[in-house]
Design a protein around this motif. Structure first.
Motif, PDB file in Angstrom:
ATOM      1  N   SER A  24       0.582  -1.320   0.138  1.00 21.12           N
ATOM      2  CA  SER A  24       0.275   0.097   0.193  1.00 21.12           C
ATOM      3  C   SER A  24       0.348   1.387   0.322  1.00 21.12           C
ATOM      4  O   SER A  24       1.927   1.105   0.524  1.00 21.12           O
ATOM      5  CB  SER A  24      -1.029  -0.371   1.173  1.00 21.12           C
ATOM      6  OG  SER A  24      -2.399  -1.095   1.343  1.00 21.12           O
ATOM      7  N   ASN A  27      -2.040   7.959  -0.469  1.00 23.40           N
ATOM      8  CA  ASN A  27      -2.153   8.890  -1.214  1.00 23.40           C
ATOM      9  C   ASN A  27      -1.289  10.438  -0.785  1.00 23.40           C
ATOM     10  O   ASN A  27      -1.222  11.113  -1.916  1.00 23.40           O
ATOM     11  CB  ASN A  27      -3.834   9.468  -1.047  1.00 23.40           C
ATOM     12  CG  ASN A  27      -4.049  10.106  -2.690  1.00 23.40           C
ATOM     13  OD1 ASN A  27      -5.082  11.279  -2.155  1.00 23.40           O
ATOM     14  ND2 ASN A  27      -4.304   9.291  -3.564  1.00 23.40           N
ATOM     15  N   ASP A 439      -1.256  -1.395  -3.935  1.00 24.11           N
ATOM     16  CA  ASP A 439      -2.350  -0.236  -3.712  1.00 24.11           C
ATOM     17  C   ASP A 439      -2.321   0.841  -3.698  1.00 24.11           C
ATOM     18  O   ASP A 439      -1.345   1.817  -2.806  1.00 24.11           O
ATOM     19  CB  ASP A 439      -3.079  -0.453  -2.354  1.00 24.11           C
ATOM     20  CG  ASP A 439      -4.363  -0.712  -1.828  1.00 24.11           C
ATOM     21  OD1 ASP A 439      -4.900   0.692  -2.535  1.00 24.11           O
ATOM     22  OD2 ASP A 439      -4.750  -0.724  -0.311  1.00 24.11           O
ATOM     23  N   ALA A 441      -3.938   3.446  -3.212  1.00 22.51           N
ATOM     24  CA  ALA A 441      -5.020   4.432  -2.564  1.00 22.51           C
ATOM     25  C   ALA A 441      -5.377   5.742  -2.928  1.00 22.51           C
ATOM     26  O   ALA A 441      -4.066   6.505  -3.144  1.00 22.51           O
ATOM     27  CB  ALA A 441      -4.537   4.977  -0.921  1.00 22.51           C
ATOM     28  N   GLY A 442      -7.105   5.916  -3.452  1.00 26.50           N
ATOM     29  CA  GLY A 442      -6.891   7.478  -3.620  1.00 26.50           C
ATOM     30  C   GLY A 442      -6.863   7.302  -5.241  1.00 26.50           C
ATOM     31  O   GLY A 442      -7.051   8.484  -5.922  1.00 26.50           O
ATOM     32  N   VAL A 443      -5.963   6.269  -5.950  1.00 25.49           N
ATOM     33  CA  VAL A 443      -5.921   6.446  -7.421  1.00 25.49           C
ATOM     34  C   VAL A 443      -8.007   5.918  -7.793  1.00 25.49           C
ATOM     35  O   VAL A 443      -7.764   4.450  -7.515  1.00 25.49           O
ATOM     36  CB  VAL A 443      -5.309   6.396  -8.138  1.00 25.49           C
ATOM     37  CG1 VAL A 443      -5.216   6.406  -9.249  1.00 25.49           C
ATOM     38  CG2 VAL A 443      -4.127   6.859  -7.515  1.00 25.49           C
ATOM     39  N   ARG A 444      -8.213   7.079  -8.502  1.00 29.70           N
ATOM     40  CA  ARG A 444      -9.641   5.998  -9.275  1.00 29.70           C
ATOM     41  C   ARG A 444      -9.494   5.061  -9.822  1.00 29.70           C
ATOM     42  O   ARG A 444      -9.102   4.730 -11.135  1.00 29.70           O
ATOM     43  CB  ARG A 444     -10.683   7.036  -9.800  1.00 29.70           C
ATOM     44  CG  ARG A 444     -10.658   8.361  -8.959  1.00 29.70           C
ATOM     45  CD  ARG A 444     -11.620   9.250  -9.925  1.00 29.70           C
ATOM     46  NE  ARG A 444     -11.291   9.702 -10.477  1.00 29.70           N
ATOM     47  CZ  ARG A 444     -11.465  10.756 -11.826  1.00 29.70           C
ATOM     48  NH1 ARG A 444     -12.351  10.983 -11.360  1.00 29.70           N
ATOM     49  NH2 ARG A 444     -10.616  11.984 -12.455  1.00 29.70           N
ATOM     50  N   ASP A 445     -10.953   3.541  -9.365  1.00 30.33           N
ATOM     51  CA  ASP A 445     -10.514   2.720 -10.698  1.00 30.33           C
ATOM     52  C   ASP A 445     -10.940   3.151 -11.795  1.00 30.33           C
ATOM     53  O   ASP A 445     -11.697   4.409 -11.973  1.00 30.33           O
ATOM     54  CB  ASP A 445     -11.449   1.961 -10.342  1.00 30.33           C
ATOM     55  CG  ASP A 445     -11.806   1.215  -9.934  1.00 30.33           C
ATOM     56  OD1 ASP A 445     -10.476   1.440  -8.486  1.00 30.33           O
ATOM     57  OD2 ASP A 445     -12.654   0.334  -8.333  1.00 30.33           O
ATOM     58  N   VAL A 492      -6.117   0.973 -13.496  1.00 27.83           N
ATOM     59  CA  VAL A 492      -6.767   0.661 -11.311  1.00 27.83           C
ATOM     60  C   VAL A 492      -7.908  -0.097 -12.035  1.00 27.83           C
ATOM     61  O   VAL A 492      -8.309   0.722 -12.095  1.00 27.83           O
ATOM     62  CB  VAL A 492      -5.900   1.690 -11.172  1.00 27.83           C
ATOM     63  CG1 VAL A 492      -6.247   1.622  -9.378  1.00 27.83           C
ATOM     64  CG2 VAL A 492      -4.748   2.886 -10.784  1.00 27.83           C
ATOM     65  N   ASN A 494     -10.104  -1.873  -8.628  1.00 25.17           N
ATOM     66  CA  ASN A 494     -10.093  -2.451  -6.738  1.00 25.17           C
ATOM     67  C   ASN A 494      -8.584  -1.161  -6.418  1.00 25.17           C
ATOM     68  O   ASN A 494      -8.077  -1.975  -5.307  1.00 25.17           O
ATOM     69  CB  ASN A 494      -9.711  -3.568  -6.307  1.00 25.17           C
ATOM     70  CG  ASN A 494     -11.463  -3.913  -7.149  1.00 25.17           C
ATOM     71  OD1 ASN A 494     -13.461  -3.314  -6.882  1.00 25.17           O
ATOM     72  ND2 ASN A 494     -11.558  -5.257  -7.702  1.00 25.17           N
ATOM     73  N   SER A 495      -8.181  -0.299  -6.974  1.00 21.32           N
ATOM     74  CA  SER A 495      -7.751   0.252  -6.244  1.00 21.32           C
ATOM     75  C   SER A 495      -5.508  -0.059  -6.650  1.00 21.32           C
ATOM     76  O   SER A 495      -5.325   0.614  -5.618  1.00 21.32           O
ATOM     77  CB  SER A 495      -7.424   0.851  -5.225  1.00 21.32           C
ATOM     78  OG  SER A 495      -8.602   1.854  -4.675  1.00 21.32           O
ATOM     79  N   THR A 496      -5.671  -0.958  -7.114  1.00 22.80           N
ATOM     80  CA  THR A 496      -4.389  -1.512  -7.815  1.00 22.80           C
ATOM     81  C   THR A 496      -4.202  -1.793  -8.731  1.00 22.80           C
ATOM     82  O   THR A 496      -5.344  -1.895  -9.325  1.00 22.80           O
ATOM     83  CB  THR A 496      -4.726  -3.008  -6.712  1.00 22.80           C
ATOM     84  OG1 THR A 496      -5.754  -3.973  -7.228  1.00 22.80           O
ATOM     85  CG2 THR A 496      -5.123  -3.250  -4.835  1.00 22.80           C
TER      86      THR A 496
END
Length: 511
Positions: A24, A27, A439, A441-445, A492, A494-496
């Motif tokens: 992870s 963000n 992961d 975090a905060g980056v849109r699918d 991206v 699921n944020s991954t």
């Protein structure tokens, strides 16, 4: 009893289907993230004898490749031990004249002619840190220094051109006694008082040196680690004598390894890289930018080489001119950023094994430098900050992986990853791969991530290295050329996002 082949197949199946470790990345910049990075962070340094050979179309196109990526002029430091022992003669036709019987070694007492100075007028998209013959004549050539600096600035286009970054006062003064440039009683106090005399004379005769911070001091060698020449001793005494309102940077030099035998255990070992860097610079950097923060100077490393070694040609090639050294360049530059070093200059020279290019060919470290230029980016108002992903090896169980997060305007904007695993080539079997799931975090699918790769045939390869599928061949005068289409675009979910990294490769993820 289960047959051995069945057992082996089951084990292999487990290895193949094992989920990639998830790492992870916050963000927002976490505690310990760097200060805002200057887009001129990654410069180059030129030895005086080589400098005229780095002003042709080939080199200009390489300077452009960096400056267009970073959105600012490339900073070139023209100096070194040779420069420290020069004088000049504007009536001399040759760019460089060597006294009879002397080669272009480090202490050749050369004379620079008009053609040498004209090089400052030839180039675009660059700025300069310049040096003069501080070591020569035991520090007594004040008039010579004023004339040299004045003429160099004039050839840049004058004080208003914006081409001058700083005037450097000396080069590795901690080695002057060894070089017989000073007598045995010479100390850090002697250097400081000489620096003051030169500063006063230069400011008294050149108007633009009176305005703002236009001097760089110290330039300590990466050898001779004695307490009397420590940066702590220098800062303690210099802070009482020198006018720091005129000093832009305090600088030192660095050569990463002197071990010619082992790329795997040196440049491709992140612990080696960080411990060497911290050992040399963590305390000096703290002194300049924290303890003496009120003085307002920055701390830089203005002469850097991946290795200063003796050995066979093949040993030197593998250590200094290989894909491994290119990936080290990425790792080291980004680590220096994350550690709040304010700027670096990678050393260049005609016959230097660690140079990024010679006048006739690219060498491996170039590809690492241009990777970092792309990491910095060309938006100079982005407030770039960097954080090392120091828990990456632990979270993935892979000691070869390193990573850095880049934040712009306080939000995660890019990630650099490298797999430092050593691999000789196909004789060692298939290239090892490491897969990491990030992961973000905060980056849109659905966000599209561009994945660019620094790669080559194997860890010790010196040819067929590319960054983002690009090369800058001398045959095309350094014009950027696409030779391999290996840039990926992933979305991206699921944020991954999942990245597979081959041994001795580096990747830049941007969105």
């Amino acid at each position: 009893m289960t047959p051995i082949w069945t057992t082996l197949a089951l084990c292999l199946s487990q290895i193949i289907t094992t989920q990639a470790a998830t790492v992870s990345i916050p963000n927002k910049p976490p505690h310990g993230t760097s200060k805002i990075i200057d887009h001129g962070f990654a410069g180059v340094a030129m030895k005086s004898f080589s400098w005229p050979n780095y002003t042709d179309a080939f080199s200009q196109n390489l300077y452009n490749a960096i400056s267009t990526r970073t959105g600012t002029d490339l900073i070139i430091r023209v100096g070194g031990t040779g420069m420290d022992h020069t004088i000049y003669d504007l009536n001399q036709k040759e760019a460089i004249f060597l006294p009879k019987g002397m080669s272009n070694g480090l202490k050749s007492n050369s004379t620079l002619g008009t053609a040498w100075f004209d090089t400052f007028a030839k180039l675009k998209n660059v700025r300069f840190i310049i040096q003069f013959g501080f070591a020569r004549d035991h520090g007594n050539n004040i008039t010579e220094a004023v004339g040299y600096v004045k003429h160099a600035i004039d050839r840049m286009g004058g004080c208003d051109s914006g081409k001058l970054v700083a005037v450097e006062l000396g080069n590795e003064p901690n080695l002057y006694v060894r070089q017989k440039a000073r007598n045995e009683s010479y100390t850090v106090d002697g250097y400081i008082h000489e620096a003051k005399r030169f500063m006063d004379a230069l400011q008294g005769n050149i108007s633009c040196l009176r305005e703002g911070r236009k001097f760089q001091v110290w330039q300590k060698s990466s050898t001779n680690e004695v307490a009397a020449w420590s940066t702590e001793a220098f800062m303690d005494k210099a802070s009482k004598i020198l006018d720091f309102s005129k000093i832009k940077t305090v600088s030192q030099h660095f050569y990463a390894t002197q071990d010619s035998n082992n790329l795997e255990k040196t440049l491709l070992n992140h612990t080696f890289t960080t411990s060497r860097t911290d050992g040399f610079f963590k305390h000096p950097n703290f002194l300049v930018q924290n303890k003496y923060k009120n003085l307002g100077a920055d701390f830089t490393i203005d002469e850097v080489g991946n290795a200063a070694v003796k050995g066979s040609d093949e040993q030197i090639r593998i250590l200094s001119k290989s894909l491994g050294s290119a990936v080290w360049t990425v790792d080291w530059m980004l680590y220096a950023m994350s550690a709040n070093i304010s700027g670096i200059n990678m050393q260049q020279g005609d016959h230097m094994s660690f140079a990024e290019w010679t006048p006739t060919a690219l060498q491996a470290s170039w590809y690492g430098h241009v990777f970092v230029a792309d990491f910095i980016g060309n938006n100079t108002k982005d407030n770039l900050q960097v954080k090392e992903l120091s828990d990456l090896p632990k979270k993935t169980g892979n000691p070869h992986l390193v990573g850095y997060a880049g934040y712009e305007h306080g939000k995660l904007a890019k990630v650099a990853l490298a797999n430092l695993q050593f691999w000789k080539g196909s004789a060692d079997g298939k290239r090892p791969n490491a897969t990491v799931q990030l992961d973000l975090a905060g980056v849109r699918d659905g966000t599209e991530v561009t994945v660019r790769r620094l790669t080559g045939p194997n860890s010790t390869a010196s040819q067929n290295i590319t960054w983002a599928g690009l090369d800058w061949p001398h045959s095309k005068q350094g014009q950027e050329t696409m030779v391999r289409n290996d840039t990926l675009r992933k979305k991206v979910h699921n944020s991954t996002i999942e990245i597979a990294m081959g041994a001795t490769e580096a990747f830049l993820l941007t969105w």
